[in-house]
Design an enzyme around this catalytic site. Structure first.
Site, PDB file in Angstrom:
ATOM      1  CG  ASP A 157       8.096  12.747  15.635  1.00  0.00           C
ATOM      2  OD1 ASP A 157       6.923  12.844  16.059  1.00  0.00           O
ATOM      3  OD2 ASP A 157       8.502  11.745  14.997  1.00  0.00           O
ATOM      4  CE  LYS A 217      10.655  10.235  11.083  1.00  0.00           C
ATOM      5  NZ  LYS A 217      10.241  11.139  12.211  1.00  0.00           N
ATOM      6  CG  ASP A 246       9.296   9.006  17.257  1.00  0.00           C
ATOM      7  OD1 ASP A 246       8.274   9.238  16.597  1.00  0.00           O
ATOM      8  OD2 ASP A 246       9.481   7.911  17.843  1.00  0.00           O
ATOM      9  CG  ASN A 247       9.870   7.877  14.069  1.00  0.00           C
ATOM     10  OD1 ASN A 247       9.588   9.067  14.071  1.00  0.00           O
ATOM     11  ND2 ASN A 247       8.966   6.950  14.329  1.00  0.00           N
ATOM     12  CD  GLU A 273       4.445   6.150  15.410  1.00  0.00           C
ATOM     13  OE1 GLU A 273       5.402   5.821  16.132  1.00  0.00           O
ATOM     14  OE2 GLU A 273       4.570   6.950  14.478  1.00  0.00           O
TER      15      GLU A 273
HETATM   16  O1  77Q Z   1       7.802  10.651   8.578  1.00  0.00           O
HETATM   17  C1  77Q Z   1       7.541  10.735   9.777  1.00  0.00           C
HETATM   18  N1  77Q Z   1       7.505  11.920  10.402  1.00  0.00           N
HETATM   19  C2  77Q Z   1       7.818  13.146   9.658  1.00  0.00           C
HETATM   20  C3  77Q Z   1       6.610  13.667   8.844  1.00  0.00           C
HETATM   21  C4  77Q Z   1       6.967  14.868   7.983  1.00  0.00           C
HETATM   22  C5  77Q Z   1       7.636  15.961   8.786  1.00  0.00           C
HETATM   23  C6  77Q Z   1       7.773  17.227   7.964  1.00  0.00           C
HETATM   24  N2  77Q Z   1       8.266  18.303   8.826  1.00  0.00           N
HETATM   25  C7  77Q Z   1       7.707  18.686   9.975  1.00  0.00           C
HETATM   26  C8  77Q Z   1       8.422  19.747  10.493  1.00  0.00           C
HETATM   27  C9  77Q Z   1       9.470  20.009   9.604  1.00  0.00           C
HETATM   28  C10 77Q Z   1      10.498  20.987   9.579  1.00  0.00           C
HETATM   29  N3  77Q Z   1      11.359  20.997   8.545  1.00  0.00           N
HETATM   30  C11 77Q Z   1      11.238  20.083   7.553  1.00  0.00           C
HETATM   31  C12 77Q Z   1      10.260  19.101   7.512  1.00  0.00           C
HETATM   32  C13 77Q Z   1       9.362  19.076   8.554  1.00  0.00           C
HETATM   33  C14 77Q Z   1       7.166   9.495  10.528  1.00  0.00           C
HETATM   34  C15 77Q Z   1       6.872   8.334   9.805  1.00  0.00           C
HETATM   35  C16 77Q Z   1       6.510   7.161  10.471  1.00  0.00           C
HETATM   36  C17 77Q Z   1       6.187   5.930   9.697  1.00  0.00           C
HETATM   37  C18 77Q Z   1       5.457   6.017   8.515  1.00  0.00           C
HETATM   38  C19 77Q Z   1       5.159   4.872   7.790  1.00  0.00           C
HETATM   39  C20 77Q Z   1       5.576   3.629   8.259  1.00  0.00           C
HETATM   40  F1  77Q Z   1       5.277   2.526   7.572  1.00  0.00           F
HETATM   41  C21 77Q Z   1       6.305   3.532   9.430  1.00  0.00           C
HETATM   42  C22 77Q Z   1       6.618   4.684  10.154  1.00  0.00           C
HETATM   43  C23 77Q Z   1       6.424   7.131  11.869  1.00  0.00           C
HETATM   44  C24 77Q Z   1       6.732   8.288  12.596  1.00  0.00           C
HETATM   45  O2  77Q Z   1       6.681   8.305  13.963  1.00  0.00           O
HETATM   46  C25 77Q Z   1       7.120   9.465  11.935  1.00  0.00           C
HETATM   47  O3  77Q Z   1       7.438  10.556  12.711  1.00  0.00           O
HETATM   48 MG    MG Z   2       7.664   9.966  14.743  1.00  0.00          MG
END
Ligand code: 77Q
Ligand code: MG
Length: 214
Positions: free
Chosen positions: A141, A144, A169-170, A199
């Site tokens: 998660d 992506k 997820d996603n 979500e």
């Molecule tokens: O970006 C998403 N998640 C990731 C966030 C950053 C993670 C960073 N990170 C964490 C651990 C880690 C370890 N190594 C490297 C990097 C690491 C996300 C986005 C949406 C979304 C957003 C806008 C929209 F318009 C529609 C959907 C919905 C979701 O459910 C999501 O999960």
């Molecule tokens: Mg997610």
């Protein structure tokens, strides 16, 4: 100074959830995100699918990539058998700080090890740092575009065993096309798509469950 959305989410938990009651923490976050401010938790609809996969596996070791505010961490950890361990990785120190407090409010800190850093750096160190042999469940998660490289890294580090499950997820929104293409065409995995919604919205999204065949 202005509060951040994760800080406002934590305040909603501390105001509306009962200490030591994970379900009330999950409910407080869903209420906040559905009626006050959207946030990128896996959410209630996909969360039910996550719960059913976790309950079916009954995992002893879980790796979560992407903690954010700890919503899915709390959902997973609340379903783990005694002595089971969840290692969750968060890149953003501000998110990590909020997540620690959300996990503590739920009373689940003994089941959760929150690690701050990047997946590419930490996956190769899992065995030596945390004494992990293999993971029964990996919940993807995080960024992506890291799902595919990190899956290959997890394979190369020997962190999967026959029957290990990857749950992503996603896979539709924001989408992980290269990961889907790889995992669905690989003879080493048996994959299944669980159609759902992004979500707290009506936009299509879903979870991809992939069983490692060894
Ligand atoms: O970006 C998403 N998640 C990731 C966030 C950053 C993670 C960073 N990170 C964490 C651990 C880690 C370890 N190594 C490297 C990097 C690491 C996300 C986005 C949406 C979304 C957003 C806008 C929209 F318009 C529609 C959907 C919905 C979701 O459910 C999501 O999960
Ligand atoms: Mg997610």
């Amino acid at each position: 100074t202005q509060s951040t959305r994760p800080q406002r989410l934590l305040s909603a938990v501390q105001k509306n959830a009962t200490r030591g009651d994970p379900r009330s923490v999950v409910q407080a976050i869903d209420q906040f995100c559905r009626h006050k401010e959207w946030a990128m938790n896996v959410g209630d609809e996909k969360g039910c699918i996550l719960d059913s996969v976790v309950s079916e596996i009954n995992p002893a070791t879980v790796l979560e990539l992407g903690t954010y505010c700890g919503y899915s961490t709390v959902r997973i950890a609340s379903l783990l058998p005694p002595h089971a361990k969840l290692i969750t990785l968060e890149f953003n120190p501000n998110y990590a700080s909020i997540a620690r407090q959300v996990i503590a409010w739920a009373g689940l800190e003994d089941k959760v090890q929150l690690v701050e850093g990047a997946s590419g750096d930490w996956i190769p160190k899992m065995k030596e740092q945390f004494g992990v042999k293999t993971f029964d469940l990996v919940f993807l998660d995080h960024w992506k575009d890291r799902y595919l490289p990190d899956t290959k890294l997890i394979e190369e580090c020997g962190l999967l065993t026959k029957g290990s499950v990857l749950l992503a997820d996603n896979v539709i929104c924001p989408g992980t096309p290269d990961y889907l293409e790889y995992i669905r065409s690989s003879p080493q995995y048996e994959s299944q798509y669980f159609k759902s919604h992004l979500e707290y919205t009506k936009v299509e999204d879903g979870l991809e469950k992939s069983v490692f065949l060894g």
